[in-house]
Design an enzyme around this catalytic site. Structure first.
Site, PDB file in Angstrom:
ATOM      1  N   SER A 145       0.933  -1.126  -0.060  1.00 51.13           N
ATOM      2  CA  SER A 145      -0.166   0.085  -0.017  1.00 51.13           C
ATOM      3  C   SER A 145       0.956   1.207  -0.107  1.00 51.13           C
ATOM      4  CB  SER A 145      -0.747   0.141   1.252  1.00 51.13           C
ATOM      5  OG  SER A 145      -1.485   1.187   1.463  1.00 51.13           O
ATOM      6  N   TYR A 158      -0.894  -1.067  10.607  1.00 49.93           N
ATOM      7  CA  TYR A 158      -1.009  -1.340   9.369  1.00 49.93           C
ATOM      8  C   TYR A 158      -0.031  -0.780   8.485  1.00 49.93           C
ATOM      9  CZ  TYR A 158      -3.269  -1.097   4.856  1.00 49.93           C
ATOM     10  OH  TYR A 158      -3.497  -1.307   3.479  1.00 49.93           O
TER      11      TYR A 158
HETATM   12  N1  LIG Z   1      -8.928  -0.579  -0.338  1.00 53.39           N
HETATM   13  C1  LIG Z   1      -7.937   0.399  -0.112  1.00 53.39           C
HETATM   14  O1  LIG Z   1      -7.977   1.654   0.050  1.00 53.39           O
HETATM   15  C2  LIG Z   1      -6.337  -0.418  -0.265  1.00 53.39           C
HETATM   16  C3  LIG Z   1      -5.171   0.618  -0.461  1.00 53.39           C
HETATM   17  C4  LIG Z   1      -3.925  -0.077  -0.410  1.00 53.39           C
HETATM   18  C5  LIG Z   1      -3.971  -1.261  -0.247  1.00 53.39           C
HETATM   19  N2  LIG Z   1      -4.890  -2.298  -0.121  1.00 53.39           N
HETATM   20  C6  LIG Z   1      -4.742  -3.595   0.217  1.00 53.39           C
HETATM   21  O2  LIG Z   1      -5.466  -4.453  -0.599  1.00 53.39           O
HETATM   22  C7  LIG Z   1      -5.423  -5.835  -0.236  1.00 53.39           C
HETATM   23  C8  LIG Z   1      -7.064  -6.025  -0.516  1.00 53.39           C
HETATM   24  O3  LIG Z   1      -7.705  -5.238   0.285  1.00 53.39           O
HETATM   25  P1  LIG Z   1      -9.293  -4.671  -0.279  1.00 53.39           P
HETATM   26  O4  LIG Z   1      -9.294  -3.310  -0.637  1.00 53.39           O
HETATM   27  O5  LIG Z   1      -9.601  -5.511  -1.807  1.00 53.39           O
HETATM   28  O6  LIG Z   1     -10.205  -4.999   0.719  1.00 53.39           O
HETATM   29  P2  LIG Z   1     -11.402  -5.829   1.069  1.00 53.39           P
HETATM   30  O7  LIG Z   1     -12.487  -5.284  -0.105  1.00 53.39           O
HETATM   31  O8  LIG Z   1     -11.898  -5.678   2.426  1.00 53.39           O
HETATM   32  O9  LIG Z   1     -10.966  -7.363   0.728  1.00 53.39           O
HETATM   33  C9  LIG Z   1     -10.200  -8.052   1.690  1.00 53.39           C
HETATM   34  C10 LIG Z   1     -10.003  -9.444   1.062  1.00 53.39           C
HETATM   35  O10 LIG Z   1      -9.047  -9.904   2.079  1.00 53.39           O
HETATM   36  C11 LIG Z   1      -9.435 -11.354   2.651  1.00 53.39           C
HETATM   37  N3  LIG Z   1      -9.009 -11.584   4.100  1.00 53.39           N
HETATM   38  C12 LIG Z   1      -9.086 -10.757   5.054  1.00 53.39           C
HETATM   39  N4  LIG Z   1      -8.761 -11.305   6.218  1.00 53.39           N
HETATM   40  C13 LIG Z   1      -8.423 -12.428   5.868  1.00 53.39           C
HETATM   41  C14 LIG Z   1      -7.997 -13.677   6.366  1.00 53.39           C
HETATM   42  N5  LIG Z   1      -7.623 -13.893   7.748  1.00 53.39           N
HETATM   43  N6  LIG Z   1      -7.730 -14.967   5.819  1.00 53.39           N
HETATM   44  C15 LIG Z   1      -8.099 -14.990   4.443  1.00 53.39           C
HETATM   45  N7  LIG Z   1      -8.586 -14.040   3.954  1.00 53.39           N
HETATM   46  C16 LIG Z   1      -8.585 -12.650   4.498  1.00 53.39           C
HETATM   47  C17 LIG Z   1     -11.125 -10.872   2.832  1.00 53.39           C
HETATM   48  O11 LIG Z   1     -11.691 -12.213   2.605  1.00 53.39           O
HETATM   49  P3  LIG Z   1     -12.632 -12.871   3.537  1.00 53.39           P
HETATM   50  O12 LIG Z   1     -13.505 -11.599   4.279  1.00 53.39           O
HETATM   51  O13 LIG Z   1     -13.476 -13.703   2.792  1.00 53.39           O
HETATM   52  O14 LIG Z   1     -11.899 -13.498   4.551  1.00 53.39           O
HETATM   53  C18 LIG Z   1     -11.209 -10.196   1.293  1.00 53.39           C
HETATM   54  O15 LIG Z   1     -11.225 -11.076   0.203  1.00 53.39           O
HETATM   55  C19 LIG Z   1      -5.284  -5.633   1.067  1.00 53.39           C
HETATM   56  O16 LIG Z   1      -4.030  -6.370   1.365  1.00 53.39           O
HETATM   57  C20 LIG Z   1      -5.180  -4.047   1.686  1.00 53.39           C
HETATM   58  O17 LIG Z   1      -4.240  -3.992   2.605  1.00 53.39           O
HETATM   59  C21 LIG Z   1      -6.180  -1.757   0.017  1.00 53.39           C
END
Ligand SMILES: NC(=O)c1ccc[n+]([C@@H]2O[C@H](COP(=O)([O-])OP(=O)(O)OC[C@H]3O[C@@H](n4cnc5c(N)ncnc54)[C@H](OP(=O)(O)O)[C@@H]3O)[C@@H](O)[C@H]2O)c1
Length: 265
Positions: A145, A158
């Protein structure tokens, strides 16, 4: 299974039940990769799988696995081996945000984050990488990120876990540079997914936000060019170039003021 599948190895996407992970799954399916999709929410994984199967003729395996538990990386590795398909791509995407004063954070949640963002990613990389090096092909994408570019008060662990991921992945990218394997650190900015609901924080980002489609497009286009560090759009480019030149203490104070929970003012 289409004829395309027979030429592609498995693509594993963690956190594929929604958001950026679900988008990676879609895009990799459109490139003909058979998929192993992992998350905890079975219903959502099934929905993602059905959606993919409507549009693409690739094999999709879904597995419910909590990647924040000890030994999860070994379970993931065993699942991949069970598929008897060599692994071409591993995307360590699963993650969550946590917002608030560090001293008030539940210890169990902190441990979960450290395990999910750091230990499971490091162990998975250690398990999957040697065979990729042996085959002289493959890619590992670690989703970090822009939060990893600087310390962020009230999101301290984080930002720190994402900083770890950036450092770890970039060092490895250099180690494997001539091996035929690509290690990519993908650094999205604020992206429109469920992430902020889980974190309990919605940033008022002056640079605006991105879509999961934009993030994955940048990541996979970068992968085609074997790029090791990916930011998204001009906002990502700007953050990456300029944050490092600002005085660090001042920057952390400014960010802290902006992010500080309002109720504490
Ligand atoms: N959205 C942002 O602003 C942003 C910015 C920078 C980086 N990121 C990074 O992008 C990645 C994806 O995030 P997103 O934005 O797509 O968020 P999201 O929509 O909340 O999706 C998160 C995913 O991670 C999975 N997950 C969480 N805890 C888990 C666990 N203990 N075991 C297995 N799976 C788990 C969830 O699956 P389940 O609920 O099915 O477990 C879900 O599929 C993350 O690493 C996040 O830090 C996001």
């Amino acid at each position: 299974m289409s004829s395309q599948d027979q030429h592609k190895g498995l693509a594993i996407v963690t956190g594929a039940s929604r958001g950026i992970g679900a988008e990676y799954a879609q895009r990799l399916a459109s490139r003909g990769y058979p998929l192993l999709l992992v998350g905890r929410d079975k219903t959502r994984l099934q929905q993602v799988s059905e959606h993919i199967s409507r549009d693409h003729h690739v094999k999709v395996i879904i597995e419910c696995l909590d990647l924040s538990i000890v030994g999860a990386a070994h379970q993931l590795f065993a699942l991949a081996q069970k598929s008897k398909t060599p692994v071409d791509i591993l995307i360590n995407n699963a993650g969550f945000g946590m917002y608030g004063t560090f001293s008030d954070m539940p210890m169990t949640r902190i441990r979960e984050m450290l395990q999910l963002h750091i230990t499971t990613v490091v162990e998975s990389t250690r398990l999957f990488l040697p065979t990729m090096i042996e085959r002289r092909s493959g890619a590992i994408i670690n989703v970090a990120s822009v939060a990893g570019f600087l310390p962020i008060p009230y999101m301290a662990e984080y930002a720190a876990t994402k900083a770890f991921l950036i450092s770890f992945s970039e060092a490895l990218a250099e180690e494997v540079r001539e091996s035929g394997v690509t290690i990519q650190t993908c650094c999205p900015g604020s992206t429109e997914t469920n992430f902020h609901n889980t974190a309990g924080y919605r940033p008022t980002n002056p640079l605006g936000s991105q879509t999961a489609q934009e993030v994955v497009q940048a990541s996979l286009t970068g992968l085609d060019k074997h790029r090791s560090r990916i930011t998204v759009g001009w906002q990502g480019w700007l953050s990456d170039r300029f944050l490092r030149f600002l005085p660090r203490t001042l920057l952390i104070q400014m960010v802290g003021k902006q992010v500080k929970p309002r109720t504490r003012d």
